[in-house]
Structure formats: C-alpha cells, structure tokens
Design a protein around this motif. Structure first.
Motif, PDB file in Angstrom:
ATOM      1  N   MET A 147      11.616 -10.249  -3.218  1.00  0.00           N
ATOM      2  CA  MET A 147      11.494 -10.052  -1.916  1.00  0.00           C
ATOM      3  C   MET A 147      11.844  -8.600  -1.308  1.00  0.00           C
ATOM      4  SD  MET A 147      10.281 -12.888  -1.237  1.00  0.00           S
ATOM      5  CE  MET A 147       9.849 -12.283   0.500  1.00  0.00           C
ATOM      6  N   GLN A 148      12.723  -7.786  -2.038  1.00  0.00           N
ATOM      7  CA  GLN A 148      13.002  -6.301  -1.807  1.00  0.00           C
ATOM      8  C   GLN A 148      11.837  -5.580  -2.330  1.00  0.00           C
ATOM      9  OE1 GLN A 148      15.870  -4.913   0.082  1.00  0.00           O
ATOM     10  NE2 GLN A 148      14.048  -3.442  -0.084  1.00  0.00           N
ATOM     11  N   VAL A 149      11.188  -5.737  -3.286  1.00  0.00           N
ATOM     12  CA  VAL A 149       9.906  -5.199  -3.670  1.00  0.00           C
ATOM     13  C   VAL A 149       9.115  -5.404  -2.828  1.00  0.00           C
ATOM     14  CG1 VAL A 149       8.322  -4.802  -5.568  1.00  0.00           C
ATOM     15  CG2 VAL A 149      10.775  -4.977  -6.289  1.00  0.00           C
ATOM     16  N   VAL A 150       8.589  -6.841  -2.258  1.00  0.00           N
ATOM     17  CA  VAL A 150       7.679  -6.894  -1.400  1.00  0.00           C
ATOM     18  C   VAL A 150       7.948  -6.293  -0.254  1.00  0.00           C
ATOM     19  CG1 VAL A 150       6.631  -9.046   0.000  1.00  0.00           C
ATOM     20  CG2 VAL A 150       7.200  -9.179  -2.567  1.00  0.00           C
ATOM     21  N   ALA A 151       9.177  -6.059   0.341  1.00  0.00           N
ATOM     22  CA  ALA A 151       9.364  -5.184   1.423  1.00  0.00           C
ATOM     23  C   ALA A 151       9.080  -4.134   1.449  1.00  0.00           C
ATOM     24  CB  ALA A 151      11.028  -5.423   1.875  1.00  0.00           C
ATOM     25  N   ASP A 152       9.478  -3.421   0.351  1.00  0.00           N
ATOM     26  CA  ASP A 152       9.008  -1.911   0.040  1.00  0.00           C
ATOM     27  C   ASP A 152       7.438  -1.571  -0.109  1.00  0.00           C
ATOM     28  OD1 ASP A 152      11.678  -1.335  -0.201  1.00  0.00           O
ATOM     29  OD2 ASP A 152      11.953  -1.528  -2.509  1.00  0.00           O
ATOM     30  N   TYR A 153       6.777  -2.606  -0.671  1.00  0.00           N
ATOM     31  CA  TYR A 153       5.368  -2.226  -0.770  1.00  0.00           C
ATOM     32  C   TYR A 153       4.860  -2.571   0.685  1.00  0.00           C
ATOM     33  CZ  TYR A 153       4.599  -2.046  -5.699  1.00  0.00           C
ATOM     34  OH  TYR A 153       4.297  -1.552  -6.729  1.00  0.00           O
ATOM     35  N   ILE A 154       5.371  -3.266   1.445  1.00  0.00           N
ATOM     36  CA  ILE A 154       4.996  -3.581   3.191  1.00  0.00           C
ATOM     37  C   ILE A 154       5.279  -2.256   3.550  1.00  0.00           C
ATOM     38  CG2 ILE A 154       5.281  -4.779   5.098  1.00  0.00           C
ATOM     39  CD1 ILE A 154       5.889  -7.334   3.546  1.00  0.00           C
ATOM     40  N   LYS A 155       6.361  -1.613   3.570  1.00  0.00           N
ATOM     41  CA  LYS A 155       6.656  -0.469   4.363  1.00  0.00           C
ATOM     42  C   LYS A 155       5.513   0.608   3.805  1.00  0.00           C
ATOM     43  CE  LYS A 155      11.798  -0.697   4.320  1.00  0.00           C
ATOM     44  NZ  LYS A 155      13.040  -0.254   3.653  1.00  0.00           N
ATOM     45  N   PHE A 173      -7.745  -3.139  -2.231  1.00  0.00           N
ATOM     46  CA  PHE A 173      -6.365  -2.569  -2.159  1.00  0.00           C
ATOM     47  C   PHE A 173      -5.241  -3.660  -1.838  1.00  0.00           C
ATOM     48  CE2 PHE A 173      -4.275   1.755  -0.034  1.00  0.00           C
ATOM     49  CZ  PHE A 173      -3.385   1.234  -0.758  1.00  0.00           C
ATOM     50  N   LEU A 174      -5.591  -4.531  -1.251  1.00  0.00           N
ATOM     51  CA  LEU A 174      -4.730  -5.854  -1.092  1.00  0.00           C
ATOM     52  C   LEU A 174      -4.584  -6.710  -2.562  1.00  0.00           C
ATOM     53  CD1 LEU A 174      -5.694  -7.377   2.689  1.00  0.00           C
ATOM     54  CD2 LEU A 174      -3.406  -6.334   1.924  1.00  0.00           C
ATOM     55  N   TYR A 175      -5.817  -6.681  -3.191  1.00  0.00           N
ATOM     56  CA  TYR A 175      -5.550  -7.342  -4.312  1.00  0.00           C
ATOM     57  C   TYR A 175      -4.749  -6.555  -5.280  1.00  0.00           C
ATOM     58  CZ  TYR A 175      -6.970  -7.999  -9.285  1.00  0.00           C
ATOM     59  OH  TYR A 175      -6.916  -7.949 -10.540  1.00  0.00           O
ATOM     60  N   LYS A 176      -4.988  -5.149  -5.231  1.00  0.00           N
ATOM     61  CA  LYS A 176      -4.100  -4.440  -6.249  1.00  0.00           C
ATOM     62  C   LYS A 176      -2.570  -4.200  -5.638  1.00  0.00           C
ATOM     63  CE  LYS A 176      -5.090  -2.359  -9.150  1.00  0.00           C
ATOM     64  NZ  LYS A 176      -5.405  -2.945 -10.634  1.00  0.00           N
ATOM     65  N   LEU A 177      -2.158  -4.496  -4.597  1.00  0.00           N
ATOM     66  CA  LEU A 177      -0.940  -4.602  -3.850  1.00  0.00           C
ATOM     67  C   LEU A 177      -0.148  -5.530  -4.544  1.00  0.00           C
ATOM     68  CD1 LEU A 177       0.606  -2.785  -1.762  1.00  0.00           C
ATOM     69  CD2 LEU A 177       0.023  -4.816  -0.095  1.00  0.00           C
ATOM     70  N   GLY A 178      -0.785  -6.690  -4.511  1.00  0.00           N
ATOM     71  CA  GLY A 178      -0.155  -8.044  -5.087  1.00  0.00           C
ATOM     72  C   GLY A 178      -0.030  -7.991  -6.699  1.00  0.00           C
ATOM     73  N   SER A 179      -1.278  -7.391  -7.317  1.00  0.00           N
ATOM     74  CA  SER A 179      -0.831  -7.235  -8.965  1.00  0.00           C
ATOM     75  C   SER A 179       0.238  -6.215  -9.193  1.00  0.00           C
ATOM     76  CB  SER A 179      -2.175  -6.929  -9.474  1.00  0.00           C
ATOM     77  OG  SER A 179      -2.731  -5.668  -8.794  1.00  0.00           O
ATOM     78  N   ASP A 214       5.773 -13.941   3.481  1.00  0.00           N
ATOM     79  CA  ASP A 214       6.023 -15.556   3.349  1.00  0.00           C
ATOM     80  C   ASP A 214       5.227 -16.073   2.256  1.00  0.00           C
ATOM     81  OD1 ASP A 214       7.981 -16.323   5.301  1.00  0.00           O
ATOM     82  OD2 ASP A 214       6.794 -17.493   6.541  1.00  0.00           O
ATOM     83  N   LEU A 215       4.130 -15.421   1.963  1.00  0.00           N
ATOM     84  CA  LEU A 215       3.369 -16.070   0.920  1.00  0.00           C
ATOM     85  C   LEU A 215       4.240 -15.873  -0.198  1.00  0.00           C
ATOM     86  CD1 LEU A 215      -0.160 -14.662   1.398  1.00  0.00           C
ATOM     87  CD2 LEU A 215       0.210 -17.023   1.529  1.00  0.00           C
ATOM     88  N   TYR A 216       4.842 -14.954  -0.570  1.00  0.00           N
ATOM     89  CA  TYR A 216       5.755 -14.704  -1.643  1.00  0.00           C
ATOM     90  C   TYR A 216       7.114 -15.638  -1.609  1.00  0.00           C
ATOM     91  CZ  TYR A 216       3.291 -10.866  -3.391  1.00  0.00           C
ATOM     92  OH  TYR A 216       2.216 -10.103  -4.063  1.00  0.00           O
ATOM     93  N   GLU A 217       7.516 -15.910  -0.266  1.00  0.00           N
ATOM     94  CA  GLU A 217       8.744 -16.804  -0.280  1.00  0.00           C
ATOM     95  C   GLU A 217       8.423 -18.183  -0.774  1.00  0.00           C
ATOM     96  OE1 GLU A 217      11.567 -17.006   1.230  1.00  0.00           O
ATOM     97  OE2 GLU A 217      11.940 -14.787   1.983  1.00  0.00           O
TER      98      GLU A 217
END
Length: 219
Positions: free
Chosen positions: A202-210, A163-169, A92-95
C-alpha cells in the motif's frame, strides 16, 4: 470450457484438479507446464484430463476464467461513483486485491504469473488479444474520469488508459524486482503472493498515486 464430465464431478474432486493445475501454471510457463506430472501427483490417468477438457489450452483458459471470476467477487463490489476521486478508488482496488490474495493464494499466484504464461511461444497469439481487452478496460476508466471533468482532456483517452495499465503493472514489477515479494518462494511455502507485505504494497501504491495524480488530474 470444461466438459460435462468435469462439471459432474464432486466439488472436492474438481477443487483438487483445479488447484493442482493452478499451482503448475503458477510456477511454470504454459509451454513448460506438464499435464503428465500433475496427473501423476493426483494419481489419475492422463487420459482423464482429456475427458474433462478438450486440450491443454482449454484447461488453461478455464483456469484463467475461474481465477478472474474469483478476484472479481472482491473488486466488483467497489463502485467508482462511491468514491470522491479516482485515486481513492484505485487504492481500494489494491486493498481488496490484497484480501483476494490472502484468501485465494493459488488463484493469485496463477494470475501473477499470467503474463509469463501468455508469452509462451505456442500461445503468444493470445497475448495481444487478452492485453487489448485489459487495456480497453483501463480506457473506459479513463473515459469516465474525462467525461466527468476529473481527468485532463488534452491527452487522448487511449494514452491515459495505457498509462493506467502500465501504472498497475509497474507496481507489481517494482515489488518483485525490489525483493518485497518473492512469488516463487512464497508458493513453495504455500503462502499468498503478498503474505505479510500489505504495508509495503500500500505504500508503493500511495507513492505511485502521488506521481500519477498531478499527471492525470485536470488542473
């Protein structure tokens, strides 16, 4: 911080100056950005800028604070405790970030180019300071999850936070490298960074979450 002379300007004049410099710093690095060129476009004297701000850095930091404050109005309404898990909150942060981008394209472009600006030689010393603040914020997010038994506790919070920071970047970097977004082209057209690309984002975000969910979550 802006001087009283800037604060006393009519809002429309403030906005005109703010948007002109947001655009300049969004398409160039800090050292490349030209006050002379912007004031020429605005039709005002260069000395006027120094009546409003102490120097170029003062102007730049004002734009940083303003842009972060504008984006926070979108994301601050999201409360982690209202979500079943961290990853629904993360998505939702990305939404809401997408909505910020659509409604405030210049602020979004400015923030998108912020790392490049901070890597300019003359202000490089600010980079680690600001980066440390950002990473501390991610560490606090990770700490909350660990304390509530949702993230694994066998990895230090500092590592989880970084790791979370690098995930977002990495999400942003992949979208740009793959050509899904082209900030230089979109700002020239007066478009938001992610214009017409919400589904791809949002697809890329979903893939990273997986990928990240099994690595972070407590088994």
């Amino acid at each position: 911080m802006p001087k009283e002379t800037f604060i006393k300007l009519k809002e429309e004049k403030q906005k005109q100056i703010r948007e002109a410099f947001l655009r300049e710093f969004a398409i160039k690095t800090y050292d490349e950005a030209s006050i002379s060129m912007v004031v020429k476009q605005l039709g005002i004297a260069k000395g006027s800028v120094y009546q409003y701000f102490e120097d170029k850095l003062d102007l730049f930091m004002y734009l940083v604070n303003e842009s972060v404050a504008v984006k926070s109005k979108y994301t601050a309404v999201l409360k982690r405790e209202n979500y079943p898990d961290f990853w629904a909150y993360f998505s939702d942060l990305y939404e809401y970030g997408f909505q910020f981008d659509q409604e405030n394209p210049l602020n979004s472009h400015f923030l998108h180019n912020l790392t490049q600006n901070l890597n300019s030689p003359s202000i490089k010393h600010f980079y680690n300071e600001l980066l440390s603040q950002v990473i501390t914020g991610f560490e606090k997010l990770a700490e909350y999850e660990v304390e509530n038994g949702l993230f694994r506790s066998d990895v230090p919070v500092k590592t989880l936070g970084f790791f979370l920071y690098k995930l977002g970047s990495s999400i942003q970097e992949q979208l740009e490298i793959s050509g899904i977004i082209n900030p230089k082209e979109s700002i020239q057209k007066g478009l938001p960074v992610y214009f017409g690309k919400k589904d791809e984002l949002m697809q890329v975000v979903a893939d990273y979450i997986k990928l990240a969910k099994p690595a972070f979550n407590k088994n």
